[in-house]
Design an enzyme around this catalytic site. Sequence first.
Site, PDB file in Angstrom:
ATOM      1  N   GLY A  18      35.547  30.692  35.829  1.00  0.00           N
ATOM      2  CA  GLY A  18      35.441  29.005  35.680  1.00  0.00           C
ATOM      3  C   GLY A  18      35.653  28.350  37.212  1.00  0.00           C
ATOM      4  O   GLY A  18      35.053  27.520  37.695  1.00  0.00           O
TER       5      GLY A  18
ATOM      6  N   GLY B 162      31.250  35.268  34.961  1.00  0.00           N
ATOM      7  CA  GLY B 162      31.204  36.252  34.018  1.00  0.00           C
ATOM      8  C   GLY B 162      29.937  37.129  33.734  1.00  0.00           C
ATOM      9  O   GLY B 162      29.731  38.119  34.276  1.00  0.00           O
TER      10      GLY B 162
ATOM     11  N   ARG C 223      41.744  44.262  38.843  1.00  0.00           N
ATOM     12  CA  ARG C 223      42.659  43.336  39.293  1.00  0.00           C
ATOM     13  C   ARG C 223      43.912  43.717  40.334  1.00  0.00           C
ATOM     14  O   ARG C 223      44.437  43.078  41.141  1.00  0.00           O
ATOM     15  CB  ARG C 223      43.017  42.383  38.251  1.00  0.00           C
ATOM     16  CG  ARG C 223      41.704  41.519  37.849  1.00  0.00           C
ATOM     17  CD  ARG C 223      42.292  40.590  36.871  1.00  0.00           C
ATOM     18  NE  ARG C 223      41.398  39.507  36.718  1.00  0.00           N
ATOM     19  CZ  ARG C 223      40.798  38.781  35.450  1.00  0.00           C
ATOM     20  NH1 ARG C 223      41.543  38.973  34.469  1.00  0.00           N
ATOM     21  NH2 ARG C 223      39.819  38.000  35.377  1.00  0.00           N
TER      22      ARG C 223
ATOM     23  N   LYS D  27      21.792  27.451  28.887  1.00  0.00           N
ATOM     24  CA  LYS D  27      21.347  26.054  28.648  1.00  0.00           C
ATOM     25  C   LYS D  27      21.776  25.053  29.905  1.00  0.00           C
ATOM     26  O   LYS D  27      22.693  25.499  30.835  1.00  0.00           O
ATOM     27  CB  LYS D  27      22.543  25.575  27.713  1.00  0.00           C
ATOM     28  CG  LYS D  27      22.440  26.104  26.261  1.00  0.00           C
ATOM     29  CD  LYS D  27      23.399  25.588  25.496  1.00  0.00           C
ATOM     30  CE  LYS D  27      23.065  26.012  23.991  1.00  0.00           C
ATOM     31  NZ  LYS D  27      24.306  25.524  23.030  1.00  0.00           N
TER      32      LYS D  27
END
Length: 408
Positions: free
Chosen positions: A388, A365, A47, A208
């Site tokens: 996200g 991720g 990062r 899922k």
Amino acid sequence: MAGILALKDEQMKWNTLDDMDLDGKKVLIRVDVNVPVENGKVTDITRLDRIAPTVKEVINKGGKPILLSHFGRPTRGFDLAMSTQQVIPALAEVLGHRVHFASSCIGRVAQEAVDTMPDGDVLLLENTRFHAGEQANDPEFAAELAQLGDAFVSDTFSTAHRAHASVEALARLLPSCAGRLMQEELSALENALGQPERPVLAVVGGAKVSSKLELLTNLIKPMDAIVIGGGMANTFLAAQGYQVGQSLCEHTMQDTALDILAKAKAANCDILLPVDIVVSREFKAFAENKVRNADDCPQDCMILDAGPKSVEEINKYLETVKTVIWNGPLGAFEIPPFNAATDAVALHVSELTQAGRLLSVAGGGDTVAALKKSGAADGFSYISTAGGAFLEWMEGKTLPGVAALEAG
Ligand code: AMP
């Protein structure tokens, strides 16, 4: 990563560093220095490496870089374990500039540090999340931050889905632009989803249906085809009346799965489900396994991967598309050999990308971990490390940190 990522900058609705006069200006830069630290030492500088181009460019343009970042998830104000101070040695080494520290990101302490920092140096402010106003997107807290600078550069796509003060409100208070990392990320995603070269195919895998329902539904319109894989494919197989044995399957989502298939058909979006499956009695590495037709999972087995015919079908389809966007593995990739389908398809995407036939973007991720494990990641046009934010972008949601930049 492959060099075919042509940036369509004319489509960008936000300023970049090219649009800003930063000479002699105090430049607040929102970065993400939330890196892993063990025993006081940074263990992964990825990062920090990625924010370096923006910070160096600000210095080269005569600006004074003042870095703002969160670190961890503090819940009750100051917490030494989450101080940004601990990244300073690694950051200074990556940047090749001296890095000063202010023990608060607002108020007199911060102001004094800004006023006394020499030209050519960098200032890192303490964790923005030590103040409740950060996560509350509090305008007063944002105004205190804004007082410290003349301009704002946002260089953290990974937090752009959060309406936090140093990400959202601050961008509206100062002349603002996207930093180079943010620009790279936005360009890559815009090219894949905004106005992609067609046909465009999405690979959606993972555990899922329920966690990716919005994603699947929102992809039907913009995509020409969607590959559904991983545990979520089992729900679609069950919805079609197939036995799925002990597989991970959300039986209550079967109607939803049928609804998605109907909507896709009406929109001319091809859905590729596994035609064959790899089944096992146990969820563990190197468990005994068999390849079966998709409608033939024994009652005492679970589906842990797509089979070779499915891979062949997907890879053949890939030859006909121009853009691929990928989130989620096609099987339980962490436990070999159930990484086989993910690996084989990822490597094919990588080869086609390297041959200049595809633009490929992947993110999230688990997806990044799966693609790295397959050895295919370097061959993709772009890998987004933003979990996200990447998913919300794929879902077609407006990201507060990006929308705020559009105001300039
Ligand atoms: P997600 O976070 O939704 O992208 O899901 C990723 C997880 O799904 C990984 O941990 C995979 O091991 C898991 N997964 C993928 N396919 C299967 C499967 N057929 N059965 C059980 N877990 C799976």
